[in-house]
Design a protein around this motif. Structure first.
Motif, short mmCIF file in Angstrom:
data_model
loop_
_atom_site.label_atom_id
_atom_site.label_comp_id
_atom_site.label_asym_id
_atom_site.label_seq_id
_atom_site.Cartn_x
_atom_site.Cartn_y
_atom_site.Cartn_z
N GLU A 177 34.39 30.49 43.05
CA GLU A 177 35.59 30.24 43.86
C GLU A 177 36.13 31.49 44.56
O GLU A 177 36.70 31.42 45.63
CB GLU A 177 36.71 29.63 43.00
CG GLU A 177 36.46 28.17 42.72
CD GLU A 177 37.65 27.50 42.05
OE1 GLU A 177 38.81 27.84 42.34
OE2 GLU A 177 37.39 26.63 41.19
N LEU A 178 35.96 32.65 43.93
CA LEU A 178 36.54 33.88 44.51
C LEU A 178 35.59 34.52 45.50
O LEU A 178 34.44 34.77 45.16
CB LEU A 178 36.84 34.90 43.40
CG LEU A 178 38.15 34.78 42.65
CD1 LEU A 178 38.25 35.90 41.62
CD2 LEU A 178 39.37 34.80 43.56
N PRO A 179 36.08 34.79 46.71
CA PRO A 179 35.21 35.53 47.62
C PRO A 179 35.32 37.01 47.30
O PRO A 179 36.41 37.52 47.03
CB PRO A 179 35.85 35.24 48.99
CG PRO A 179 37.28 34.94 48.70
CD PRO A 179 37.39 34.49 47.27
N GLY A 180 34.23 37.72 47.25
CA GLY A 180 34.29 39.17 47.03
C GLY A 180 34.42 39.54 45.56
O GLY A 180 34.59 38.68 44.68
N ALA A 181 34.32 40.84 45.33
CA ALA A 181 34.31 41.32 43.94
C ALA A 181 35.71 41.29 43.33
O ALA A 181 36.72 41.35 44.03
CB ALA A 181 33.78 42.75 43.93
N VAL A 182 35.74 41.19 42.01
CA VAL A 182 37.01 41.22 41.28
C VAL A 182 37.46 42.67 41.16
O VAL A 182 36.73 43.53 40.67
CB VAL A 182 36.85 40.59 39.88
CG1 VAL A 182 38.10 40.76 39.05
CG2 VAL A 182 36.46 39.13 39.99
N GLU A 183 38.68 42.92 41.63
CA GLU A 183 39.19 44.29 41.65
C GLU A 183 40.10 44.55 40.45
O GLU A 183 40.20 45.67 39.96
CB GLU A 183 40.00 44.45 42.93
CG GLU A 183 40.29 45.86 43.32
CD GLU A 183 41.07 45.86 44.63
OE1 GLU A 183 41.00 46.86 45.32
OE2 GLU A 183 41.74 44.86 44.95
N ASN A 184 40.79 43.50 40.03
CA ASN A 184 41.63 43.70 38.84
C ASN A 184 41.68 42.43 38.00
O ASN A 184 41.55 41.32 38.52
CB ASN A 184 43.02 44.21 39.22
CG ASN A 184 43.86 43.17 39.86
OD1 ASN A 184 44.44 42.32 39.17
ND2 ASN A 184 43.93 43.17 41.19
N ILE A 185 41.84 42.66 36.71
CA ILE A 185 41.89 41.55 35.75
C ILE A 185 43.19 41.72 34.98
O ILE A 185 43.54 42.84 34.57
CB ILE A 185 40.67 41.61 34.79
CG1 ILE A 185 39.36 41.54 35.60
CG2 ILE A 185 40.74 40.49 33.75
CD1 ILE A 185 38.10 41.82 34.78
#
Ligand code: SF4
Length: 376
Positions: free
Chosen positions: A46-54
């Protein structure tokens, strides 16, 4: 870049003012962690692009054990692209932060703590029914500093009978402890909370809006004098310590919310998970996503942009309004800001619209006056 939010819906006891989703029974914690893993893997595209923060929020994420955290991180890293140095925050309550828990946490991928201090004074903590005491509020920070550099604390103002002196003493204590980020909220009386009942029955005096405004002005002034930027209405950070999760949220970046009651915003779709732990677990065991979705119209997105941006130091960009939403939206906005400019509550700096110092406390109310109601 995107954010991942994980809601941990358990607390040791119910704070009197809280209307978040949580359960005080930990009976189903293992099943819930498993269901979170399932939801994470089902929504991996579902998320476009990399995860930057969790961000682990709640509830009380510091009730998670080492194996709970390991299993969640394994699932995230197996299914999502994560940037090399993500900011990974865990909300923690002071009474959970003993040396062994902190030692364990510092060995995981968590690199930022957000500690729910709320107040350094016993009378405030008792009134709010917090699980920790004033001693733990302070000692948890001193201990946490041995393991983490990036620490935020929450402080609540506008508490009935909290004097100006006590509020100032809270801020002084936070500054003395060298915390680089503070999130601070006015105590609000939500329906169906114990606080509402106590106030209705006159057991607790009502919340005083003028006192809250006075506390807020002291907060902004004190933090700014000590080198903090008020980058969002409730958030104050030293340069380099703004919360990436908050910044992403308030500047309209995409985020995926996992866990019961968690909300998501991706492209023009907003969705929210069921706020019931057993139903959430059952649905995921059956391979279903327990979420409702809505497509945001252009007007919804414009209103959201105004609401979120006006709370930030970056303000509303009129050029963005024009290009993203259209000339009629920009014209509507220009028409409606005039009265607020004359009252000294809004100011234009080039193409950027911001609240003034006097307008800051009123920013949500001002934003709602700038909302578009019916253009599509
Ligand atoms: S610890 Fe946080 S989420 Fe839990 S009841 Fe208190 S305020 Fe609510």
């Amino acid at each position: 870049m995107s954010s991942l939010y994980i809601h941990i819906p358990f607390c040791k006891q119910a704070c009197h003012y809280c209307d978040f989703h949580f359960s005080t029974s930990l009976k189903h914690k293992d099943q819930l962690v498993e269901a979170i893993g399932k939801e994470l893997s089902m929504r991996k595209n579902e998320l476009p692009g990399a995860v930057e923060n969790i961000y682990f929020g709640g509830g009380t994420p510091s009730l998670l054990s080492e194996s709970d955290l390991t299993s969640i991180f394994e699932t995230i890293y197996a299914h999502y692209e994560v940037v090399e140095y993500p900011e990974i925050t865990l909300e923690a309550n002071p009474d959970d932060l003993d040396i062994s828990y902190l030692q364990m946490l510092s060995g995981t991928k968590v690199n930022r703590l957000s500690i729910g201090v709320q107040s350094f004074f016993e009378e405030d903590l008792k009134l709010m029914n917090r699980a920790h005491n004033a001693g733990e509020a302070e000692s948890s920070i001193l201990l946490a500093k041995q393991f983490f550099d990036n620490i935020s604390i929450d402080l609540i103002y506008g508490i009935p009978e909290m004097s100006v002196e006590r509020w100032q003493a809270n801020l002084s204590k936070a500054l003395e402890l060298g915390i680089p980020h503070i999130s601070s909220y006015a105590l609000t009386v939500e329906p169906n909370t114990a606080l509402k009942q106590f106030i209705d029955k006159e057991i607790i005096p009502p919340v005083d809006d003028d006192l809250a405004k006075l506390h807020f002005d002291i907060l902004v002034d004190t933090m700014q004098r000590h080198g903090f930027e008020n980058y969002e209405f409730s958030n104050f950070g030293k340069p380099g310590y703004f919360s990436q999760n908050n910044t992403a949220y308030w500047t309209g970046k995409f985020y995926l919310g996992i866990g019961p009651s968690a909300h998501s915003f991706v492209s023009s779709t907003r969705s929210w998970n069921i706020n019931n732990n057993s139903k959430y677990i059952k649905a995921l065991e059956a391979g279903e996503l327990p979420a409702e979705r809505e497509e945001l119209s252009r007007t919804d997105r414009y209103n959201e942009y105004i609401m979120t941006r006006l709370r930030t130091q970056w303000g509303v960009d009129l050029k963005v309004v024009e290009t993203e939403f259209g000339l009629n939206y920009a014209a509507y906005l220009m028409d409606h800001i005039q009265a607020f400019q004359q009252q000294g509550l809004l100011k234009l700096e080039g193409d950027i619209l911001k609240v003034t110092g006097d307008g800051k406390f009123l920013s949500d109310g001002i934003a709602s006056e700038l909302f578009m109601l019916n253009l599509k």
